[in-house]
Design a protein around this motif. Structure first.
Motif, PDB file in Angstrom:
ATOM      1  N   ARG A 147       0.819  -1.215   0.000  1.00  0.00           N
ATOM      2  CA  ARG A 147       0.000   0.000   0.000  1.00  0.00           C
ATOM      3  C   ARG A 147       0.853   1.265   0.000  1.00  0.00           C
ATOM      4  NH1 ARG A 147      -1.977   2.391   4.872  1.00  0.00           N
ATOM      5  NH2 ARG A 147      -2.882   4.337   4.227  1.00  0.00           N
ATOM      6  N   GLU A 148       1.780   1.356   0.928  1.00  0.00           N
ATOM      7  CA  GLU A 148       2.592   2.570   1.054  1.00  0.00           C
ATOM      8  C   GLU A 148       3.405   2.828  -0.212  1.00  0.00           C
ATOM      9  OE1 GLU A 148       6.062   4.376   3.944  1.00  0.00           O
ATOM     10  OE2 GLU A 148       4.701   2.861   4.761  1.00  0.00           O
ATOM     11  N   LYS A 149       3.983   1.787  -0.766  1.00  0.00           N
ATOM     12  CA  LYS A 149       4.786   1.928  -1.982  1.00  0.00           C
ATOM     13  C   LYS A 149       3.926   2.400  -3.158  1.00  0.00           C
ATOM     14  CE  LYS A 149       8.262  -0.609  -4.567  1.00  0.00           C
ATOM     15  NZ  LYS A 149       9.026  -1.838  -4.643  1.00  0.00           N
ATOM     16  N   ILE A 150       2.750   1.806  -3.294  1.00  0.00           N
ATOM     17  CA  ILE A 150       1.850   2.181  -4.393  1.00  0.00           C
ATOM     18  C   ILE A 150       1.391   3.627  -4.241  1.00  0.00           C
ATOM     19  CG2 ILE A 150      -0.425   1.749  -5.425  1.00  0.00           C
ATOM     20  CD1 ILE A 150       0.064  -1.267  -4.747  1.00  0.00           C
ATOM     21  N   VAL A 151       0.956   3.990  -3.042  1.00  0.00           N
ATOM     22  CA  VAL A 151       0.472   5.354  -2.812  1.00  0.00           C
ATOM     23  C   VAL A 151       1.597   6.371  -3.011  1.00  0.00           C
ATOM     24  CG1 VAL A 151      -0.493   6.942  -1.095  1.00  0.00           C
ATOM     25  CG2 VAL A 151      -1.462   4.651  -1.345  1.00  0.00           C
ATOM     26  N   ASN A 152       2.804   6.062  -2.561  1.00  0.00           N
ATOM     27  CA  ASN A 152       3.933   6.977  -2.760  1.00  0.00           C
ATOM     28  C   ASN A 152       4.234   7.184  -4.237  1.00  0.00           C
ATOM     29  OD1 ASN A 152       4.328   7.541  -0.049  1.00  0.00           O
ATOM     30  ND2 ASN A 152       5.877   5.955   0.214  1.00  0.00           N
ATOM     31  N   LYS A 153       4.246   6.109  -5.005  1.00  0.00           N
ATOM     32  CA  LYS A 153       4.493   6.226  -6.447  1.00  0.00           C
ATOM     33  C   LYS A 153       3.358   7.000  -7.130  1.00  0.00           C
ATOM     34  CE  LYS A 153       7.476   2.417  -7.592  1.00  0.00           C
ATOM     35  NZ  LYS A 153       7.834   1.718  -8.803  1.00  0.00           N
ATOM     36  N   TRP A 154       2.142   6.721  -6.692  1.00  0.00           N
ATOM     37  CA  TRP A 154       0.974   7.403  -7.254  1.00  0.00           C
ATOM     38  C   TRP A 154       1.048   8.893  -6.953  1.00  0.00           C
ATOM     39  CZ3 TRP A 154      -4.702   6.308  -5.381  1.00  0.00           C
ATOM     40  CH2 TRP A 154      -5.612   6.742  -6.328  1.00  0.00           C
ATOM     41  N   THR A 155       1.421   9.222  -5.742  1.00  0.00           N
ATOM     42  CA  THR A 155       1.554  10.629  -5.345  1.00  0.00           C
ATOM     43  C   THR A 155       2.653  11.312  -6.147  1.00  0.00           C
ATOM     44  OG1 THR A 155       0.775  10.098  -3.117  1.00  0.00           O
ATOM     45  CG2 THR A 155       1.984  12.159  -3.387  1.00  0.00           C
ATOM     46  N   GLU A 156       3.798  10.662  -6.261  1.00  0.00           N
ATOM     47  CA  GLU A 156       4.900  11.233  -7.040  1.00  0.00           C
ATOM     48  C   GLU A 156       4.475  11.487  -8.476  1.00  0.00           C
ATOM     49  OE1 GLU A 156       8.726   9.263  -6.899  1.00  0.00           O
ATOM     50  OE2 GLU A 156       8.382   8.770  -4.780  1.00  0.00           O
ATOM     51  N   TYR A 157       3.788  10.520  -9.054  1.00  0.00           N
ATOM     52  CA  TYR A 157       3.332  10.689 -10.434  1.00  0.00           C
ATOM     53  C   TYR A 157       2.368  11.874 -10.544  1.00  0.00           C
ATOM     54  CZ  TYR A 157       0.967  10.128 -14.829  1.00  0.00           C
ATOM     55  OH  TYR A 157       0.433  10.387 -16.070  1.00  0.00           O
ATOM     56  N   THR A 158       1.410  11.929  -9.639  1.00  0.00           N
ATOM     57  CA  THR A 158       0.411  12.999  -9.683  1.00  0.00           C
ATOM     58  C   THR A 158       1.066  14.362  -9.505  1.00  0.00           C
ATOM     59  OG1 THR A 158      -1.262  11.496  -8.808  1.00  0.00           O
ATOM     60  CG2 THR A 158      -1.729  13.851  -8.649  1.00  0.00           C
ATOM     61  N   LEU A 159       1.951  14.490  -8.545  1.00  0.00           N
ATOM     62  CA  LEU A 159       2.620  15.772  -8.302  1.00  0.00           C
ATOM     63  C   LEU A 159       3.562  16.151  -9.442  1.00  0.00           C
ATOM     64  CD1 LEU A 159       3.289  15.515  -4.465  1.00  0.00           C
ATOM     65  CD2 LEU A 159       1.505  16.838  -5.640  1.00  0.00           C
ATOM     66  N   SER A 160       4.065  15.166 -10.171  1.00  0.00           N
ATOM     67  CA  SER A 160       4.960  15.457 -11.300  1.00  0.00           C
ATOM     68  C   SER A 160       4.225  16.132 -12.453  1.00  0.00           C
ATOM     69  CB  SER A 160       5.650  14.186 -11.789  1.00  0.00           C
ATOM     70  OG  SER A 160       4.757  13.372 -12.511  1.00  0.00           O
ATOM     71  N   THR A 161       2.903  16.100 -12.451  1.00  0.00           N
ATOM     72  CA  THR A 161       2.131  16.720 -13.527  1.00  0.00           C
ATOM     73  C   THR A 161       1.981  18.224 -13.339  1.00  0.00           C
ATOM     74  OG1 THR A 161      -0.009  16.322 -12.442  1.00  0.00           O
ATOM     75  CG2 THR A 161       0.837  14.591 -13.924  1.00  0.00           C
ATOM     76  N   TYR A 162       2.389  18.740 -12.181  1.00  0.00           N
ATOM     77  CA  TYR A 162       2.311  20.177 -11.913  1.00  0.00           C
ATOM     78  C   TYR A 162       3.569  20.874 -12.418  1.00  0.00           C
ATOM     79  CZ  TYR A 162      -1.718  19.470  -8.894  1.00  0.00           C
ATOM     80  OH  TYR A 162      -2.949  19.150  -8.413  1.00  0.00           O
ATOM     81  N   LEU A 208      -5.011  10.939  -1.986  1.00  0.00           N
ATOM     82  CA  LEU A 208      -4.704   9.705  -2.719  1.00  0.00           C
ATOM     83  C   LEU A 208      -4.618   8.517  -1.767  1.00  0.00           C
ATOM     84  CD1 LEU A 208      -2.094  10.886  -5.379  1.00  0.00           C
ATOM     85  CD2 LEU A 208      -4.505  10.306  -5.737  1.00  0.00           C
ATOM     86  N   GLY A 209      -4.051   8.729  -0.590  1.00  0.00           N
ATOM     87  CA  GLY A 209      -4.001   7.656   0.410  1.00  0.00           C
ATOM     88  C   GLY A 209      -5.397   7.208   0.812  1.00  0.00           C
ATOM     89  N   ASN A 210      -6.282   8.176   1.056  1.00  0.00           N
ATOM     90  CA  ASN A 210      -7.669   7.848   1.432  1.00  0.00           C
ATOM     91  C   ASN A 210      -8.413   7.178   0.285  1.00  0.00           C
ATOM     92  OD1 ASN A 210      -7.261   8.969   3.961  1.00  0.00           O
ATOM     93  ND2 ASN A 210      -8.101  10.954   3.387  1.00  0.00           N
ATOM     94  N   LEU A 211      -8.208   7.678  -0.924  1.00  0.00           N
ATOM     95  CA  LEU A 211      -8.879   7.093  -2.084  1.00  0.00           C
ATOM     96  C   LEU A 211      -8.396   5.665  -2.319  1.00  0.00           C
ATOM     97  CD1 LEU A 211     -10.833   7.348  -4.439  1.00  0.00           C
ATOM     98  CD2 LEU A 211      -8.999   8.421  -5.765  1.00  0.00           C
ATOM     99  N   PHE A 212      -7.109   5.429  -2.159  1.00  0.00           N
ATOM    100  CA  PHE A 212      -6.578   4.080  -2.355  1.00  0.00           C
ATOM    101  C   PHE A 212      -7.225   3.100  -1.374  1.00  0.00           C
ATOM    102  CE2 PHE A 212      -3.441   0.639  -1.915  1.00  0.00           C
ATOM    103  CZ  PHE A 212      -3.336   0.269  -3.246  1.00  0.00           C
ATOM    104  N   LEU A 213      -7.360   3.514  -0.121  1.00  0.00           N
ATOM    105  CA  LEU A 213      -8.023   2.643   0.863  1.00  0.00           C
ATOM    106  C   LEU A 213      -9.447   2.305   0.434  1.00  0.00           C
ATOM    107  CD1 LEU A 213      -6.825   4.068   4.293  1.00  0.00           C
ATOM    108  CD2 LEU A 213      -6.271   1.851   3.285  1.00  0.00           C
ATOM    109  N   LEU A 214     -10.163   3.302  -0.051  1.00  0.00           N
ATOM    110  CA  LEU A 214     -11.533   3.061  -0.509  1.00  0.00           C
ATOM    111  C   LEU A 214     -11.559   2.117  -1.712  1.00  0.00           C
ATOM    112  CD1 LEU A 214     -12.924   6.703  -0.204  1.00  0.00           C
ATOM    113  CD2 LEU A 214     -13.519   4.742   1.243  1.00  0.00           C
ATOM    114  N   LEU A 215     -10.617   2.283  -2.616  1.00  0.00           N
ATOM    115  CA  LEU A 215     -10.564   1.440  -3.808  1.00  0.00           C
ATOM    116  C   LEU A 215     -10.285  -0.016  -3.450  1.00  0.00           C
ATOM    117  CD1 LEU A 215      -8.516   3.781  -6.155  1.00  0.00           C
ATOM    118  CD2 LEU A 215     -10.921   3.155  -6.438  1.00  0.00           C
ATOM    119  N   ILE A 216      -9.352  -0.257  -2.546  1.00  0.00           N
ATOM    120  CA  ILE A 216      -9.001  -1.646  -2.221  1.00  0.00           C
ATOM    121  C   ILE A 216     -10.035  -2.297  -1.310  1.00  0.00           C
ATOM    122  CG2 ILE A 216      -6.541  -1.298  -2.615  1.00  0.00           C
ATOM    123  CD1 ILE A 216      -6.116  -1.236   0.416  1.00  0.00           C
TER     124      ILE A 216
END
Length: 175
Positions: free
Chosen positions: A11-26, A51-59
């Motif tokens: 979870r933590e690894k996925i959310v961190n990568k997801w966050t990095e990707y999302t923030l890289s679009t700015y 994103l952390g909260n959304l990931f929990l809801l998704l899984i």
């Protein structure tokens, strides 16, 4: 080993990568990814948390109506910036690819990739919900602009000094 355990372990690894990707679009992505303090970097902090909260809801297989809170936190920021609708919601879809990549790298959990259908379907629903939220925020933004134009306050917020504008207009009339 089941999918729930795979999500718990990564979870933590996925959310961190997801966050990095999302923030890289700015445009200021370097600052958003480096600065972790939520008060110094509210955009990055809100994106990380949402994103952390959304990931929990998704899984957890939550009802898509529950996605609204975290999605609004993400999209409300992106809707007022220079993102096209597809650019605004695209980072939400990236979690599918990131999850597959993380599971692919883990030899013990590689077989779980075949079980991601429900998770990916939930992500698709979240993306559609994000598009709706984006459109609502943009509609609200345009309504504010219309109200500013009607009230005349746009002169004070969108231009230089009003008297300067009058002088410029008079120059055109005199020519």
């Amino acid at each position: 080993m089941d999918l729930a355990e795979g999500f718990r372990n990564h979870r933590e690894k996925i959310v961190n990568k997801w966050t990095e990707y999302t923030l890289s679009t700015y445009i200021s992505s370097g600052f958003f990814t480096r600065e972790r303090d939520k008060f110094s970097n509210p955009v990055g902090g809100n994106i990380r948390e949402a994103l952390g909260n959304l990931f929990l809801l998704l899984i957890q297989g939550a009802d898509p109506k529950e996605f609204t809170g975290p999605i609004e936190e993400i999209i409300s920021i992106r809707a007022v910036q220079d993102f096209t609708p597809s650019q605004a919601v695209a980072p939400l879809n990236a979690v599918k690819h990131i999850t597959r990549e993380v599971f692919e790298a883990d030899k013990e959990r590689k077989h779980l990739i075949a079980e991601l259908y429900d998770f990916e379907f939930a992500v698709d629903l979240a993306v559609l919900a994000a598009f709706e939220v984006y459109m609502q925020y943009r509609e609200r933004l345009y309504q504010v602009r219309i109200n500013e134009i009607r009230s005349g306050s746009h002169i004070l917020t969108d231009s230089k000094c009003p008297s300067k504008l009058l002088t410029d207009e008079n120059k055109h009339v005199l020519k």
